[in-house]
Structures are given as C-alpha cells and as structure tokens.
Design an enzyme around this catalytic site. Structure first.
Site, PDB file in Angstrom:
ATOM      1  N   ARG A  16      15.578  15.129  -1.876  1.00 29.14           N
ATOM      2  CA  ARG A  16      15.893  15.165  -3.315  1.00 29.14           C
ATOM      3  C   ARG A  16      16.152  16.600  -3.804  1.00 29.14           C
ATOM      4  O   ARG A  16      15.730  16.996  -4.876  1.00 29.14           O
ATOM      5  CB  ARG A  16      14.774  14.487  -4.120  1.00 29.14           C
ATOM      6  CG  ARG A  16      14.770  12.972  -3.957  1.00 29.14           C
ATOM      7  CD  ARG A  16      13.660  12.323  -4.735  1.00 29.14           C
ATOM      8  NE  ARG A  16      12.370  12.770  -4.258  1.00 29.14           N
ATOM      9  CZ  ARG A  16      11.253  12.771  -4.979  1.00 29.14           C
ATOM     10  NH1 ARG A  16      11.275  12.361  -6.225  1.00 29.14           N
ATOM     11  NH2 ARG A  16      10.118  13.187  -4.463  1.00 29.14           N
ATOM     12  N   GLU A  17      16.882  17.357  -2.977  1.00 30.05           N
ATOM     13  CA  GLU A  17      17.169  18.753  -3.316  1.00 30.05           C
ATOM     14  C   GLU A  17      17.932  18.880  -4.632  1.00 30.05           C
ATOM     15  O   GLU A  17      17.684  19.787  -5.422  1.00 30.05           O
ATOM     16  CB  GLU A  17      17.996  19.414  -2.205  1.00 30.05           C
ATOM     17  CG  GLU A  17      17.274  19.611  -0.880  1.00 30.05           C
ATOM     18  CD  GLU A  17      17.416  18.407   0.050  1.00 30.05           C
ATOM     19  OE1 GLU A  17      17.673  17.280  -0.434  1.00 30.05           O
ATOM     20  OE2 GLU A  17      17.244  18.591   1.270  1.00 30.05           O
ATOM     21  N   LEU A  18      18.877  17.964  -4.839  1.00 30.49           N
ATOM     22  CA  LEU A  18      19.689  18.066  -6.058  1.00 30.49           C
ATOM     23  C   LEU A  18      18.832  17.813  -7.293  1.00 30.49           C
ATOM     24  O   LEU A  18      18.957  18.494  -8.316  1.00 30.49           O
ATOM     25  CB  LEU A  18      20.855  17.066  -6.001  1.00 30.49           C
ATOM     26  CG  LEU A  18      21.814  17.116  -7.196  1.00 30.49           C
ATOM     27  CD1 LEU A  18      22.476  18.483  -7.330  1.00 30.49           C
ATOM     28  CD2 LEU A  18      22.880  16.023  -7.109  1.00 30.49           C
ATOM     29  N   LYS A 109      23.494   0.209 -16.963  1.00 29.79           N
ATOM     30  CA  LYS A 109      23.487  -0.120 -15.539  1.00 29.79           C
ATOM     31  C   LYS A 109      24.879  -0.364 -14.971  1.00 29.79           C
ATOM     32  O   LYS A 109      25.702  -1.009 -15.601  1.00 29.79           O
ATOM     33  CB  LYS A 109      22.645  -1.375 -15.299  1.00 29.79           C
ATOM     34  CG  LYS A 109      21.182  -1.055 -15.239  1.00 29.79           C
ATOM     35  CD  LYS A 109      20.358  -2.284 -14.956  1.00 29.79           C
ATOM     36  CE  LYS A 109      18.913  -1.998 -15.228  1.00 29.79           C
ATOM     37  NZ  LYS A 109      18.144  -1.661 -14.035  1.00 29.79           N
ATOM     38  N   ASP A 602       4.852 -11.108 -17.190  1.00 32.22           N
ATOM     39  CA  ASP A 602       6.010 -10.318 -17.611  1.00 32.22           C
ATOM     40  C   ASP A 602       7.251 -10.646 -16.802  1.00 32.22           C
ATOM     41  O   ASP A 602       7.194 -10.728 -15.581  1.00 32.22           O
ATOM     42  CB  ASP A 602       5.715  -8.823 -17.415  1.00 32.22           C
ATOM     43  CG  ASP A 602       4.742  -8.300 -18.463  1.00 32.22           C
ATOM     44  OD1 ASP A 602       4.823  -8.743 -19.622  1.00 32.22           O
ATOM     45  OD2 ASP A 602       3.911  -7.441 -18.120  1.00 32.22           O
ATOM     46  N   HIS A 644       6.876 -11.513 -21.460  1.00 28.95           N
ATOM     47  CA  HIS A 644       7.506 -10.411 -22.185  1.00 28.95           C
ATOM     48  C   HIS A 644       8.821 -10.066 -21.497  1.00 28.95           C
ATOM     49  O   HIS A 644       8.902 -10.029 -20.277  1.00 28.95           O
ATOM     50  CB  HIS A 644       6.590  -9.179 -22.200  1.00 28.95           C
ATOM     51  CG  HIS A 644       7.310  -7.937 -22.639  1.00 28.95           C
ATOM     52  ND1 HIS A 644       7.697  -7.738 -23.938  1.00 28.95           N
ATOM     53  CD2 HIS A 644       7.753  -6.859 -21.946  1.00 28.95           C
ATOM     54  CE1 HIS A 644       8.339  -6.576 -24.023  1.00 28.95           C
ATOM     55  NE2 HIS A 644       8.389  -6.025 -22.828  1.00 28.95           N
ATOM     56  N   CYS A 646      12.173  -7.219 -21.716  1.00 29.30           N
ATOM     57  CA  CYS A 646      12.641  -5.969 -22.323  1.00 29.30           C
ATOM     58  C   CYS A 646      14.076  -6.117 -22.808  1.00 29.30           C
ATOM     59  O   CYS A 646      14.948  -5.357 -22.415  1.00 29.30           O
ATOM     60  CB  CYS A 646      12.580  -4.842 -21.304  1.00 29.30           C
ATOM     61  SG  CYS A 646      10.951  -4.557 -20.676  1.00 29.30           S
ATOM     62  N   HIS A 697      10.087   3.338 -27.720  1.00 32.91           N
ATOM     63  CA  HIS A 697      10.851   4.284 -26.892  1.00 32.91           C
ATOM     64  C   HIS A 697      10.984   5.636 -27.557  1.00 32.91           C
ATOM     65  O   HIS A 697      11.547   6.562 -26.992  1.00 32.91           O
ATOM     66  CB  HIS A 697      12.214   3.687 -26.553  1.00 32.91           C
ATOM     67  CG  HIS A 697      12.089   2.343 -25.896  1.00 32.91           C
ATOM     68  ND1 HIS A 697      11.984   1.172 -26.622  1.00 32.91           N
ATOM     69  CD2 HIS A 697      11.981   1.984 -24.604  1.00 32.91           C
ATOM     70  CE1 HIS A 697      11.847   0.153 -25.785  1.00 32.91           C
ATOM     71  NE2 HIS A 697      11.836   0.626 -24.555  1.00 32.91           N
ATOM     72  N   CYS A 729       7.427  -2.963 -26.646  1.00 32.50           N
ATOM     73  CA  CYS A 729       7.273  -2.900 -25.182  1.00 32.50           C
ATOM     74  C   CYS A 729       5.906  -2.274 -24.886  1.00 32.50           C
ATOM     75  O   CYS A 729       5.164  -1.939 -25.821  1.00 32.50           O
ATOM     76  CB  CYS A 729       8.414  -2.096 -24.542  1.00 32.50           C
ATOM     77  SG  CYS A 729       8.555  -2.338 -22.749  1.00 32.50           S
TER      78      CYS A 729
END
Ligand code: GLN
Ligand code: ZN
Length: 758
Positions: A16-18, A109, A602, A644, A646, A697, A729
């Site tokens: 995960r260098e970037l 997405k 959920d 529940h 989202c 959020h 949420c």
C-alpha cells in the site's frame, strides 16, 4: 505464443505504498514530488511483474492517483465551475476530496464492485478541451523500460452514463461535445507509435440499455475506430454479458472485443457473430473479482468451446476485468494456513495463470517447459485438494441445508406485533439507536492488544464490559427506550461474525482499493460454514443484566455477510448463504432463549448485491428475502425482529423489503426529509419503520427543534403507531461529544412531540 492480455492492474502497491504516500502528502508531511516518485516506482514495478510473467498486452493509463473516472474528467477538461481557478494536483485532489472552499465531487460504487469512482458533474456551459498529458507520460514511462503498452481509456458512453448534469438534463446529450475530444486524444495517441492498441472500457454495455443509448454505439465507434490507421481499438466490457452492444460493435471498424466469460457466461451466445465479423476476441477467463486459483483444466475446456466458433488465431486470453478488484500478492500471507493458501490466487499469481493458460491453449502440453509443467501439476493438485479437503467439506452442515424445515417464522405480522406490544410495552415513537456507539481509541487498543496477546482475556473482557456499562448507563440516563450494548467488541460488522464462523478465512495483506487511498480487506469464505458456539450471547446478556429496559441483540444478516466477502466459487452462492443463514438463525434462537426480546439483524448491504441485468433481479430478490427469513425463522412470535439498511431510496424495492417481514426496519432517510418515505405510505406498508431523524455521517449536533420538525414531517406520512425514532445509522464513526448531545436532543424532541399529540 503468448497471446494474452490484462485488462488493468491494481495501483495501490503491494505494501500500500501509494496509500501511504498520498496520505502523507495530504497531511502535508511530504511534497507532491515524493508522491510522484512513489507512483513512478510502482508503475515500473507493476509493468515488470506483468512482463516477467509473459504477458503480451500490458496497460498504461490504468494507474491513477485517485480514480480513473476522475482522470477521465481531467482528460476531457470536465471541471466543475467551483474548481476552475485551481490547477495541477491541487485541482485534482480538490475535485476528489474537496478543499476549504468547495465540497468534493460525489463518489459512488463502480457497478457491482466495492470500488468507488468520482461522479463527473457536467454543465451545459462547459467547454471541453483534450488533455492527454497523463496518457502520454505513462506510455513513455513504460517505453523507457522497454515495454510498449496498450492504452486504457474509459469510453464515452460509460463516462456519460455514469455522469450527472448540474441542470438535471440527459447526460447523453453531451456526446456530441465530448466525442471530438476523444477523437483528438486518439489522434494524439496515434502519434506515439506506428501500431498501438487502445482499450476503451465500456462496462455500461453490460446493463439493460435503452434503445436511445444503444443507438449511440455505432456512430461513436465508427468515428473512434476511424481516427487513425495506426490505432487498433479494443472495446472492453466486464461483470456481465454485453450481447446487445456486441451485436452493434461487430459492425464497426474496431479491432477487438474484450468480454467477460466468468461473470458474463451469456457472452458465449455472441461468438458466432464475432467470428463472422473477423474481429479478435479477448476472452476474459481468469476471474478478476475473486481470489481463487483458476481451475486450468476447466478453463481450457471453456476455451476449446470458444474455439469451436472462433479461430484460435483470433483469440487472446485475458482477465475477466481489471485486476484492481483483487489483492496484490500472496507472498505477504505468511501466517495463512498453507493448505488454504494453496487454493488462492491474487493479482500476481493470476498473471502466471493467464500466461500458463495461453501457452497450454495455443502451443499444447508437449511444448511446455518443465517449470510450466510443474505449475500445471500444482494447479491440478490444488483444485483436487479443494474438492476433497476436510477443511472445506462438512457433511453435517451440508445435510442441515438439505433438510431445512423451518424456513420462516410463525405467525403473521398483525398477530405478532399485538403480542409484542403487550409484552414489550413500548410507546408510540419509541426511541432506539442502530447499534454501535463511538469506537474510542481505548477500545480499539484493547481489541488490538488482545488479538496480539498483549493483554489477557480477562483484561480484554473487562475493558469491553466497562465500555458496555458506560453505554448502557448513558442510554438509561437520557431516557432512551430500547437500548443497545454499543458493539465495542466489533471491529467490523462482517469480520466479527466471520472470525467466529468455521469456514471463514482472513488475510494479512489482502487489501483491495475501495476509494482513493482507502483499502478494505474482505474476509473470504472457503469452506462449509458452521457456528462452533454462540457469538454474541454473552455480551448481550451482560448488557441486559445492567438495565431494566429492553436490550436489543445485534446481528448481521447473511446477505450482507455474503456481499462483503470473497465467496467460494466451488458451490452455488445460494447454498453458501443458506449455511450462513443457519448460523445466524441459531444465534437468534440462543439470544431469545437467554431472554433477549428484541433482535436486530442488519442488512446494510442488501441493496448492493443487486444484479446488473434487470432479468436477474427477481431471482436475486427472491434469494435475498428467503435468506433473511431463514436467518430469523427461529424467532418466536413474541421476539421482535428489527433490521437496518443503509439506504433511503426504497421505491424500486419496497415490495421486497415488505416481503422480508421484519417487525421493524430502521433506515437512512435523515437527509431527505420525508420525501423518500412516501413510498411506504403509497404501498400501504404495514410493519413498523424507524426512519433516521438525524444524519450521523456529519459531526453536526442536531437541535431539539430540528428533530421535532423532522418527526412532524414523518408523521405526515406515517401514523405514530408505526414509527420509531432513531439516528440514521450506527454511531461508531462519531465522537462521544457529538453523540451525547445529539441523542439527548432526540429524546427531548420525542417528549415534545408526544406532548403535542396528546
Ligand atoms: N449495527 C451496525 C452499527 O450500528 C449497523 C452498521 C451499518 O448499518 N453499516 O454500526
Ligand atoms: Zn446504516
């Protein structure tokens, strides 16, 4: 012969260098130069991985510092007005993440993946200008190390299909504006080399397109494929079949079609017309969406089948989609059980598979070098071991699925709710929360230290129980009516259950990019799933022992567990999910036996699993509903089941939600007033509903008046007897300083409304 092809490569880096470079840059710890240096290093390394594996068609412009759709907006000069005074990396990251003056562009997405792209914002005033800088630079970087790449672009029809227009109009109207920019870009690319391949991704072709959109395909690709004789155009689709578009594309001057035969088996129906057109076929046969070793024997059979229609000479063997959606390399999985590791294949291992398959397919077994022969033998053995290993196959679990008897709970909703309200005695507008409370540094630390065996089980349990005590007494004090334990023991709502279920695996380094610098490490289901012992009962009953009020048990449903995991591919999905549902079902039963009267299951990711093709939606919905019902079929009539989700937009799926038959559903409507709730009234939805009354959020604390107003809006749509009052949420990403006043205000608001309703 190595006629093979990779649709695209992950870019975050094997360590995960970037991610690390980007985050240091954003934190102002390093200059942008450093990020660019890391990026160059990664690109080179990734090209060499592919070259060394013997891959012929390697891409450039598949790299990105944030997202390829965002890169495409830059390429087209599609810059929203509010960013126009910026340039360079400042512009780029402000579009992605916002800055002090402007909010970020929306993110959503990418088809049915967990990768998120930046949604282009187009306005009728925009004038687009071609910017090929990144494309040219990446091509030359690869050329410098002796690799001539194909160049990846996102196609104009997909780009527009995924855009939104600031004036709400039809984005496809802009095709005439952006097409000349694409032509210009292709012209500039054609100057880079005498013979160059451009891969144009059009994944939107796998959706059910309206005739109007289908009618754009021919003129678009007639134009783009005619820009230059030096350029060969590949149109690439993935995640499903694209048969309607294929019919049109074969009549355009493109060079090749890239099709997904793993997730779009129906593409096989298009082979004949492709053959007639004389176009090349890039056959996506190695799964870019999953982590299992390819079954090379089976793949060769598939390819032989394809070769009955298409000349071998016209076939190129590839990945089913970009490898962006799989983790990087198994070499860092040092702690994984060796037998299980043998069954897996991440990006780097998939390169070898594709290379080996192409040698075997084109040149035959006899021509393989010794090392390839050994690889092939290992592949056979791994697949054989997967078919027989006791780690995978559990007769008892399989029998349980076969002999399922109780697939839904007793009693219908009307009878159940009467009984429940008698026993539970909650008032109208009952208050509750969605489950989690703030995940503090202390509880994270305790979990981590326990995992690394730095603290004892007793110490860990004490830390969790102290936190539960705090949550319970806070909720009691402010007068919430249905309480939760706060979920301190859970790192993640799927991982927590995965870790306790047999048949679930976890990786050390199986990171997949989710958005920008953010990566997730999905757990994987490798074997038959069973629950060795209760998973939540101790925590929930402990929390219940601390209060006279009702403590709500908290579980994750099987649809969500499945949608957020890599799922085994050696068994139908439906059977895997049933195994999970049975485990959840047993947990529901154990909770109610232990005296828990309300249990929430959920289904946060219920909607995410929807298929890309409309014709497949009914069977998905049927499957998802059956699974939910199975999860809770052990609940007695008097046990109240909550769920529940989202989401706030239920228009298309309301009947399915109703069919799930939960007694109460809590949802995410806070940001849309009561607009989106109207559908519940319209269809005459009977079950109880808890539409979120404030947005969790955001760190903002909602005032009492604001929540009163929100509740009154809800009452316009649904009667008080049907409504619950809750945040929209879980609260785990918030801080206590925000959660405490917000929930107090929420309880206060309910008091006021109840008073007014008297
Ligand atoms: N019970 C979970 C929580 O409160 C639900 C999370 C979710 O829906 N994503 O955190
Ligand atoms: Zn939620």
């Amino acid at each position: 012969m190595s006629k093979n092809y990779i649709v695209g490569f992950p870019r975050i880096g094997e360590q995960r260098e970037l991610k690390k470079a980007l985050e240091s840059f954003w934190a102002k710890k390093i200059p942008f130069d450093e990020v660019e240096k890391v990026a160059s290093k990664l690109k080179k390394r990734h090209w060499l991985y592919q070259k060394d594996a013997g891959i012929e068609h390697i891409s450039s412009n598949d790299f990105s510092l944030y997202d390829n759709m965002l890169d495409t907006s830059i390429m087209l000069g599609a810059i929203p007005q509010r960013f126009k005074q910026l340039e360079g990396e400042e512009l780029y990251f402000a579009m992605a993440r916002g800055d002090k003056n402007s909010v970020a562009m929306e993110m959503t997405k990418w088809f049915n993946t967990n990768y998120h792209y930046i949604v282009p914002e187009l306005s009728p005033e925009d004038n687009y200008i071609a910017n090929s800088k990144k494309i040219v630079q990446e091509f030359n970087e690869a050329k410098d190390i002796g690799i001539k790449t194909k160049i990846n672009l996102i196609g104009p029809i997909t780009y527009l299909g995924l855009s939104k227009r600031t004036d709400g109009g039809d984005t496809y109207e802009f095709l005439s504006k952006i097409l000349p920019i694409y032509e210009q870009i292709i012209k500039e690319i054609s100057l880079l080399d005498n013979d160059i391949v451009i891969q144009i991704d059009e994944p939107i072709f796998v959706k059910d397109l309206e005739p109007k959109v289908l009618s754009l395909i021919k003129p678009t690709y007639d134009k783009l494929a005619n820009v230059s004789l030096h350029v060969k155009i590949v149109v690439s689709t993935y995640f499903e079949n694209s048969n309607e578009a294929t019919k049109i594309l074969v009549n355009t001057p493109i060079w090749a079609l890239g099709l997904d035969f793993v997730h779009g088996e129906e593409n096989l129906k298009s082979l004949e017309i492709i053959e007639k057109s004389g176009k090349k076929l890039i056959a996506g046969v190695v799964d870019g969406r999953n982590i299992w070793k390819n079954d090379i024997n089976k793949t060769i059979l598939l390819l032989e089948d394809i070769a009955k229609s298409i000349k071998k000479d016209d076939i190129i063997i590839g990945s089913s989609c970009s490898l962006l959606h799989t983790p990087f390399s198994l070499k860092y999985e040092t702690k994984m059980d060796n037998e299980i590791k043998e069954w897996l294949s991440y990006t780097v291992e998939k390169l070898d598979e594709i290379s080996l398959i192409s040698k075997l397919f084109f040149d035959g077994l006899d021509s393989l070098e010794d090392k390839d022969k050994i690889a092939l033998k290992n592949n056979k053995e791994a697949n054989l071991s997967r078919r027989t290993s006791t780690k995978i196959h559990d007769k008892e679990v399989q029998n349980r699925v076969k002999n399922l008897e109780k697939i839904q709970r007793d009693g219908d909703f009307k009878e159940r709710i009467k009984l429940q309200r008698e026993i539970l005695k909650y008032k109208d507008l009952a208050t509750t929360t969605i489950g989690s409370f703030p995940q503090t540094d202390e509880i994270r630390k305790a979990r981590r230290e326990y995992k690394n065996r730095l603290i004892s089980k007793d110490e860990y349990e004490k830390a969790m129980k102290d936190y539960i005590d705090e949550c319970v007494s806070f909720q009691d004090e402010i007068g919430l009516e249905v309480l939760v334990h706060g979920e301190p023991e859970r790192n993640d709502m799927v991982e927590y259950f995965g870790e306790q279920l047999k048949g679930y695996g976890f990786s050390q380094n199986g990171w997949v990019q989710s958005y920008g610098s953010r990566c997730v490490k999905p757990p994987f289901i490798y074997g038959d799933i069973s629950r060795p012992k209760p998973m939540t009962v101790d925590w929930i009953t402990y929390a219940q022992s601390k209060t006279q009020k009702i403590m709500k048990g908290m579980l994750t449903g099987s649809v969500t567990i499945l949608n957020w995991s890599f799922v085994r591919d050696d068994m139908p999905r439906d059977e895997v999910s049933k195994q999970i549902a049975i485990a959840i079902n047993n947990e529901v039963d154990d909770l109610q036996k232990a005296g828990i009267k309300i249990i929430q299951v959920d289904e946060a990711a219920f909607k995410e699993g929807y298929p890309l093709r409309n014709s497949k939606i009914p069977s998905y919905e049927k499957w998802a509903v059956e699974n939910f019902k199975l999860c809770v079929s052990s609940a007695k009539e008097q046990t109240q089941i909550h769920t529940h989700m989202c989401y706030s937009e239920f228009n298309d799926i309301i009947k399915t939600i109703e069919a799930m038959d939960a007694d109460v559903i809590t949802i995410e409507t806070a940001r849309s007033g009561n607009e989106l709730l109207k559908i519940f009234k319209k269809v005459g939805y009977k079950q109880e509903v808890g539409p979120g009354v404030y947005d969790i959020h955001s760190p903002r604390v909602p005032s009492v008046e604001e929540i009163v107003k929100q509740i009154e809006l809800l009452l316009v749509v649904l009667p008080k007897e049907q409504l619950w009052i809750n945040p929209d949420c879980g609260l785990k990403t918030r801080k206590w300083e925000e959660v405490k006043p917000s929930l107090k205000n929420m309880v206060e608001a309910v008091k006021i409304v109840r008073e007014r309703l008297k």
